[in-house]
Scaffold this active site. Structure first.
Site, PDB file in Angstrom:
ATOM      1  N   ASP A  99       0.951  -1.180  -0.145  1.00 42.54           N
ATOM      2  CA  ASP A  99      -0.278   0.054  -0.089  1.00 42.54           C
ATOM      3  C   ASP A  99       1.144   1.716   0.143  1.00 42.54           C
ATOM      4  O   ASP A  99       2.176   0.837  -0.188  1.00 42.54           O
ATOM      5  CB  ASP A  99      -0.868  -0.126   1.093  1.00 42.54           C
ATOM      6  CG  ASP A  99      -1.994   1.236   1.516  1.00 42.54           C
ATOM      7  OD1 ASP A  99      -2.438   1.324   0.153  1.00 42.54           O
ATOM      8  OD2 ASP A  99      -2.599   1.835   2.358  1.00 42.54           O
ATOM      9  N   ASP A 156      -9.189   3.751  -1.665  1.00 43.54           N
ATOM     10  CA  ASP A 156     -10.255   3.629  -0.720  1.00 43.54           C
ATOM     11  C   ASP A 156     -11.229   4.441  -1.354  1.00 43.54           C
ATOM     12  O   ASP A 156     -11.775   5.899  -1.254  1.00 43.54           O
ATOM     13  CB  ASP A 156      -9.090   4.998   0.384  1.00 43.54           C
ATOM     14  CG  ASP A 156      -8.222   4.642   0.702  1.00 43.54           C
ATOM     15  OD1 ASP A 156      -8.191   3.283   1.224  1.00 43.54           O
ATOM     16  OD2 ASP A 156      -7.172   5.641   1.916  1.00 43.54           O
ATOM     17  N   GLU A 200       2.565   4.782  -4.164  1.00 43.26           N
ATOM     18  CA  GLU A 200       2.528   5.962  -5.305  1.00 43.26           C
ATOM     19  C   GLU A 200       3.737   6.150  -5.229  1.00 43.26           C
ATOM     20  O   GLU A 200       4.281   6.491  -6.203  1.00 43.26           O
ATOM     21  CB  GLU A 200       1.800   6.939  -5.130  1.00 43.26           C
ATOM     22  CG  GLU A 200       0.526   6.128  -5.171  1.00 43.26           C
ATOM     23  CD  GLU A 200      -0.394   5.756  -3.775  1.00 43.26           C
ATOM     24  OE1 GLU A 200       0.379   5.921  -2.838  1.00 43.26           O
ATOM     25  OE2 GLU A 200      -0.451   4.468  -3.792  1.00 43.26           O
TER      26      GLU A 200
END
Ligand code: GLC
Length: 788
Positions: A407, A484, A410
């Site tokens: 997670d 999300d 990015e």
């Protein structure tokens, strides 16, 4: 300072951003170097290379001969393709068996056509160009009846005509509405479908890229990057499935995931203690709800230090994981890239000592805040970092862990830009580049490091990896969840086109957080979402801290019973879903498909965002609004069977499906053959009863049932099982030919219960030449059993 030279500082001039577009001008020179057709125009260098008969690469560099070995996504070079060159007065025509590339001389323009002269991808009036800020851009002709799909993970409906998208991996907690762009993944690939004819364009550029598909006024679309080369591949189709085969031949295909990765996953931010996880597991066991994986979110760690467990909350993780495994359930811990700055923390020490973190050019490390506070970020563009990171997973594999959840890759940073400074340098294996250029591959390379490391450590067992960020080709390493989302009906609705377009972009293994991540879900929404999740390639219920718990039993017995029924249905369908994963690993064609993929000539399918196909012949039409009990379903041409009632419909029409809360509309096409397993508590328990549903058709039906051990790579050494079924139907008979065609793996089930739908006791059933007289007749189908 007026009296110093500062008074005439060039910076005092009003700075204008120079957006002037420079066309690359006319052709000046052309030479052929082996596979490379090299052109020099007045203002740029262009290479054209045939990767295959049906894949053409075009690279434009305004400054120098194009760099050709710079892709992160494409691992293989071109095949040797026989290309004919025909020089005409105003153009050169390069032809392979499948495509013609017209290179117009004045001005220099490139048009890719099929051999019949049908335009696939053509430069617009403006062609390729650049501006003085280093941007490169290409304008292409848009046609009235063009529809555009793909672009990775985007909000909005299925067809992207009229939209404009940016590729820049971004952590977006909210709001995920139709204009929220970009999200976590950057897949600069799209497919054009024009009157049944499909073509793909993969713009292989890792800088921030923009696709402007607002074509209505200009009849032009464009793709542009902030830097680098204009480097794109044309995948010539002609069918959507062929485009996927071509695109994934370039960027790679998903290896078969472990079977347990395809079961039901339960997650929460966070299950915070050993006791909470044990209670959760026990609930699934007691309630007889199948489950394969429990995800451990950030609270399992000691102060959010990756590669640690909090000793108070998880005093004996090995025992916990072993106890879970005994029940057939795996743990999947989250691993973020941010490494906490802490002089006494071994991962941080190793990263510093061995120079493995991202740094500025001047040598100082980039620090940013994430969950653990001030953190350093591994430089995954460096071989030694990837190796170290991969090997560090020994910490997890020694505890018995076989799956990882990546997670915040990015990478997300809690600052204004939401990410790393763009002038941080990446080592890039000795060819340093800025974060501005490599941002979009950060998560992808973390995935590569993690997947390969786990594969090595698990001694050739298949790892499971889930990622939030990625670039084109991410399918080689990880499943993608869509980040999300919120417990909104709108987000349930949006998840369908989002996952379909991920599939069109090569990512066959995707799914949203079932029930919605943030916001409070409710029984009805969770039920409808679980019905949809039953058929998403990745099936995980996940919810956020501070919102209601949303495990299957949280909203009372009524909802629990229905949710359980659908999780069980997932396990029944697993043999078919697994087979579709096998297909995706071989062809790139996704598991969950938009209807146009099977019916490219049927324009009614081009905008269908609220229903989808599983494989080629099963339509899933979830209910997407509260209180709704009826919905419209489009059935393309053919005969369709209601999966639940057996009722048949003539396709080529819309029908109204009645769907009480416990009902998910499913339609199976005549000609389909679908295996069904008996329900087990998890995939760790062998399936021992196999049913094969046959929906005969006058056009015949073919299926290859596939199975293997589900957890190793032995299938690559031919250790698998296949059973071929060939079914024919005449006016009063059904002929079934069944043959084990490969048997280097032996399934546990010994016999097959055949269920033949849409026939009656009057029909003769012939199985491998034998007339079957002792069929059981039930409503809607006849059945009999046979050993395989
Ligand atoms: C991010 C992830 C979410 C996770 C949370 C805490 O928001 O997208 O899935 O639960 O971080 O780790």
């Amino acid at each position: 300072m007026q009296d110093t030279s500062f008074a005439i500082h060039p910076g005092k001039e009003k700075k204008l951003k120079d957006q002037t577009f420079h066309d690359i001008g006319n052709l000046k020179q052309f030479i052929q170097r082996d596979q490379v057709f090299a052109f020099q125009t007045e203002k740029a260098y262009v290479n054209v290379i045939f990767y295959r008969d049906d894949i053409v690469r075009v690279v434009m560099n305004p400054h120098q001969e194009p760099e050709l070995n710079n892709s992160f996504a494409v691992e293989q070079g071109p095949d040797s393709v026989d290309v004919k060159v025909d020089e005409q007065e105003d153009m050169l025509v390069l032809s392979s068996e499948h495509v013609k590339v017209q290179v117009c001389k004045e001005p220099f323009r490139i048009n890719v056509l099929d051999t019949k002269g049908y335009s696939l991808v053509s430069d617009a009036t403006q062609g390729m160009g650049f501006n003085n800020d280093g941007h490169v851009i290409c304008f292409k002709k848009a046609y009235q009846d063009d529809h555009y799909y793909g672009f990775g993970e985007k909000t909005g409906f299925l067809d992207k005509r009229g939209e404009k998208y940016t590729m820049w991996n971004s952590d977006v907690y909210a709001p995920h509405n139709p204009e929220t762009d970009p999200l976590y993944e950057s897949i600069p690939f799209f497919m054009t479908l024009r009157r049944g004819r499909a073509t793909g364009i993969f713009f292989d550029n890792t800088f921030k890229t923009t696709f402007n598909m607002k074509v209505e006024q200009s009849e032009t679309y464009s793709f542009e990057a902030e830097g680098g080369q204009l480097d794109y591949y044309v995948c010539a189709g002609p069918s959507p499935k062929e485009v996927l085969e071509q695109y994934t031949a370039l960027t790679g295909r998903m290896p078969l995931p472990p079977k347990w990765g395809l079961g039901y996953h339960q997650s929460r931010y966070s299950y915070k203690t050993d006791a909470e996880v044990r209670e959760l597991v026990q609930n699934f066991v007691d309630k007889e709800i199948p489950v394969d994986a429990i995800h451990l979110d950030i609270h399992y760690m000691n102060g959010y230090r990756v590669f640690t467990f909090d000793q108070n909350r998880f005093p004996d993780p090995k025992k916990l994981i072993m106890d879970m495994k005994e029940k057939g359930i795996r743990a999947v811990p989250i691993v973020d890239p941010g490494v906490k700055v802490d002089a006494e923390y071994s991962i941080y020490q190793e990263g510093i000592t061995n120079d493995l973190f991202c740094k500025y050019l001047e040598g100082n490390i980039f620090f940013g805040d994430v969950w653990p506070g001030k953190s350093a970020f591994p430089d995954f563009t460096k071989e030694s970092t990837r190796k170290w990171w991969g090997e560090s997973h020994k910490f997890y594999t020694e505890l018995g862990i076989e799956g990882i959840w990546n997670d915040m890759n990015e990478p997300a940073v809690f600052n204004e830009t939401k990410t790393m400074d763009v002038d941080v340098m990446h080592d890039n294996d000795g060819n340093p580049k800025t974060h501005r250029e490599l941002h979009n591959v950060y998560g992808y390379l973390m995935g590569e490091a993690t997947y390969n490391g786990m594969k090595e450590l698990l001694d050739q067992k298949r790892p499971f990896l889930l990622t939030r960020a990625g670039y084109a080709g991410v399918q080689k390493y990880a499943a993608v969840w869509t980040g999300d989302n919120r417990s909104f009906w709108e987000h349930l609705e949006m998840a369908i086109p989002m996952c379909l377009n991920l599939g069109v972009s090569g990512v066959a293994y995707s799914g949203p957080d079932v029930g919605g991540f943030a916001h409070d879900t409710n029984g009805e929404l969770l039920t409808r979402w679980t019905q949809f999740g039953t058929f998403t390639p990745f099936f995980r219920n996940h919810s956020a801290i501070e919102f209601v718990y949303q495990e299957p039993w949280q909203f009372g017995e009524k909802y629990e019973a229905i949710i359980k029924k659908y999780i069980q249905l997932r396990y029944k369908w697993l043999p078919h879903i697994y087979k579709l994963f096998k297909e995706a690993s071989e062809t790139g064609v996704p598991v969950m498909r938009p209807l146009f993929m099977e019916y490219p000539d049927d324009e009614e399918t081009y905008q269908l965002s609220d229903q989808f196909l599983i494989g080629s012949n099963v339509i899933i039409a979830p209910v997407l609004r509260p209180g709704v009990k009826d919905r419209i379903v489009y059935l393309p041409k053919g005969i369709w069977h209601d999966y639940w009632t057996g009722e048949t419909y003539e396709g080529g029409q819309r029908i109204i499906a009645h769907a009480e809360l416990d009902h998910l509309p499913i339609y199976v096409k005549s000609g389909a053959i679908l295996p069904e397993a008996n329900v087990k508590p998890s995939t760790a328990h062998d399936v021992d009863e196999m049913t094969i549903h046959i929906y005969p058709s006058e056009n015949g039906a073919l299926y290859e049932l596939y199975d293997d051990d589900g957890e190793t790579f032995n299938y690559q050494q031919k250790e698998y099982f296949t059973l071929e079924l060939n079914v024919k139907q005449s006016s009063d008979a059904v002929l079934i030919d069944s043959k084990v065609s490969h048997q280097q793996y032996k399934p546990k089930w010994k016999e097959i219960a055949y269920k033949i739908h849409g026939v009656s006791s009057k029909d003769t059933i012939i199985y491998n030449g034998e007339n079957i007289s002792d069929v059981k007749v039930q409503e809607g189908y006849v059945s009999f059993k046979k050993a395989w």
